[in-house]
Motif scaffolding. Structure first.
Motif, short mmCIF file in Angstrom:
data_model
loop_
_atom_site.label_atom_id
_atom_site.label_comp_id
_atom_site.label_asym_id
_atom_site.label_seq_id
_atom_site.Cartn_x
_atom_site.Cartn_y
_atom_site.Cartn_z
N VAL A 1 -11.28 -8.42 6.91
CA VAL A 1 -10.28 -8.94 5.99
C VAL A 1 -10.32 -8.09 4.73
O VAL A 1 -11.38 -7.92 4.11
N LEU A 2 -9.17 -7.53 4.36
CA LEU A 2 -9.07 -6.66 3.19
C LEU A 2 -8.23 -7.33 2.12
O LEU A 2 -7.08 -7.69 2.37
N ALA A 3 -8.79 -7.48 0.93
CA ALA A 3 -8.08 -8.15 -0.16
C ALA A 3 -7.65 -7.13 -1.21
O ALA A 3 -8.44 -6.30 -1.64
N VAL A 4 -6.39 -7.21 -1.61
CA VAL A 4 -5.90 -6.39 -2.71
C VAL A 4 -6.40 -7.02 -4.01
O VAL A 4 -6.07 -8.16 -4.32
N PRO A 5 -7.26 -6.29 -4.76
CA PRO A 5 -7.83 -6.91 -5.97
C PRO A 5 -6.79 -6.96 -7.09
O PRO A 5 -5.89 -6.13 -7.12
N ILE B 1 -12.84 -5.63 -0.49
CA ILE B 1 -11.69 -5.40 -1.36
C ILE B 1 -11.09 -4.04 -1.02
O ILE B 1 -11.80 -3.14 -0.56
N VAL B 2 -9.80 -3.90 -1.21
CA VAL B 2 -9.11 -2.63 -0.93
C VAL B 2 -9.39 -1.68 -2.08
O VAL B 2 -8.92 -1.88 -3.20
N LEU B 3 -10.19 -0.66 -1.81
CA LEU B 3 -10.50 0.33 -2.84
C LEU B 3 -9.45 1.44 -2.79
O LEU B 3 -9.71 2.59 -2.42
N GLY C 1 2.54 7.49 -4.00
CA GLY C 1 1.42 7.65 -3.07
C GLY C 1 0.29 6.71 -3.44
O GLY C 1 0.44 5.83 -4.30
N ALA C 2 -0.82 6.88 -2.76
CA ALA C 2 -1.99 6.04 -2.99
C ALA C 2 -3.24 6.88 -2.83
O ALA C 2 -3.27 7.86 -2.09
N VAL C 3 -4.28 6.46 -3.54
CA VAL C 3 -5.54 7.19 -3.54
C VAL C 3 -6.69 6.24 -3.23
O VAL C 3 -6.76 5.14 -3.78
N GLY C 4 -7.57 6.68 -2.31
CA GLY C 4 -8.80 5.95 -2.04
C GLY C 4 -9.97 6.78 -2.54
O GLY C 4 -9.79 7.80 -3.21
N LEU C 5 -11.18 6.35 -2.22
CA LEU C 5 -12.35 7.08 -2.69
C LEU C 5 -12.46 8.47 -2.07
O LEU C 5 -12.95 9.40 -2.69
N LEU D 1 -6.93 -7.10 8.56
CA LEU D 1 -6.07 -8.16 8.04
C LEU D 1 -5.92 -7.89 6.54
O LEU D 1 -6.83 -8.19 5.76
N LEU D 2 -4.81 -7.30 6.17
CA LEU D 2 -4.57 -6.90 4.77
C LEU D 2 -3.89 -8.06 4.04
O LEU D 2 -2.77 -8.45 4.38
N ILE D 3 -4.59 -8.60 3.05
CA ILE D 3 -4.15 -9.82 2.37
C ILE D 3 -3.72 -9.52 0.94
O ILE D 3 -4.43 -8.83 0.20
N ASP D 4 -2.56 -10.05 0.54
CA ASP D 4 -2.17 -10.06 -0.87
C ASP D 4 -1.78 -11.50 -1.20
O ASP D 4 -1.60 -12.33 -0.30
#
Length: 212
Positions: free
Chosen positions: A28-32, A52-54, A69-73, A122-125
């Protein structure tokens, strides 16, 4: 329109619609930060790890709200734009990664996040208005090679349903109101979620799952 009492109640209602994912090989991934109390209830009910979605968006230099766009670690996803320079993207990427590292340290400490490869995500917002920012996050998550991406939210605007559905394997929403008054309009209590509440949700779930 029905209104959720708060994010916790919204999470419990959402979890009831996701029962088929109980005990799967998933995360489960939560958008902080707003989605964390929602995702906590989902992860607790489905017996899945919570992360959490980093990931953070990069906004257009002329309109920071417009995601290019989007950036991760370690990964990034950028949609090329004629009037956006490589130096701007590099500068924004470095700035975003510095903030992400701070978040990782604050919420995970020395723990490494769960691997997403080969997992059902499971991407949660806590709600979706336009879905533009989430789309960039989804494209970045696809680079992790998950087996499936499910976006699950308590409320979504009708105009965003097709956009999000076409980008993922499944979209699950409790409410798709005919008239959308913003995500906050679906909640009685939509107060800001603090860093302390995020950390508490992550630690509480870990304790619960270790005790099982």
């Amino acid at each position: 329109m029905y209104r959720f009492v708060n994010r916790s109640e919204a999470g419990r209602r959402l979890a009831a619609m996701l029962n088929k994912y109980r005990n799967v090989n998933g995360v489960v991934l939560a958008v902080p930060r707003g989605a964390v109390p929602v995702a906590y209830e989902v992860a607790k009910e489905l017996h899945l790890p919570l992360e959490i979605v980093l990931v953070k968006k990069i906004g257009h230099p002329n309109n920071k709200e417009y995601a290019i766009g989007a950036v991760g670690l370690t990964e990034q996803f950028i949609v090329p734009h004629d009037n956006v320079s490589a130096s701007y993207i590099q500068s924004e990427t470095e700035s975003v990664r510095a903030r992400l590292l701070e978040m990782k340290q604050k919420f995970l400490g020395e723990r490494e996040p769960e691997s997403l490869t080969g997992k059902i995500l499971l991407l949660i917002d806590d709600g979706i208005a336009t879905g533009n920012t989430l789309l960039a996050t989804i494209q970045l998550l696809k680079k992790s090679m998950p087996t499936k991406i499910v976006v699950a939210v308590p409320v979504i605007a009708k105009g965003a349903v097709e956009k999000i559905s076409s980008a993922v394997d499944e979209l699950v929403a409790v409410l798709i109101p005919d008239v959308f008054y913003g995500v906050g309009g679906a909640y009685i209590d939509f107060s800001e979620v603090s860093d302390e509440e995020v950390a508490d949700c992550l630690q509480k779930l870990q304790r619960l799952q270790q005790a099982e």
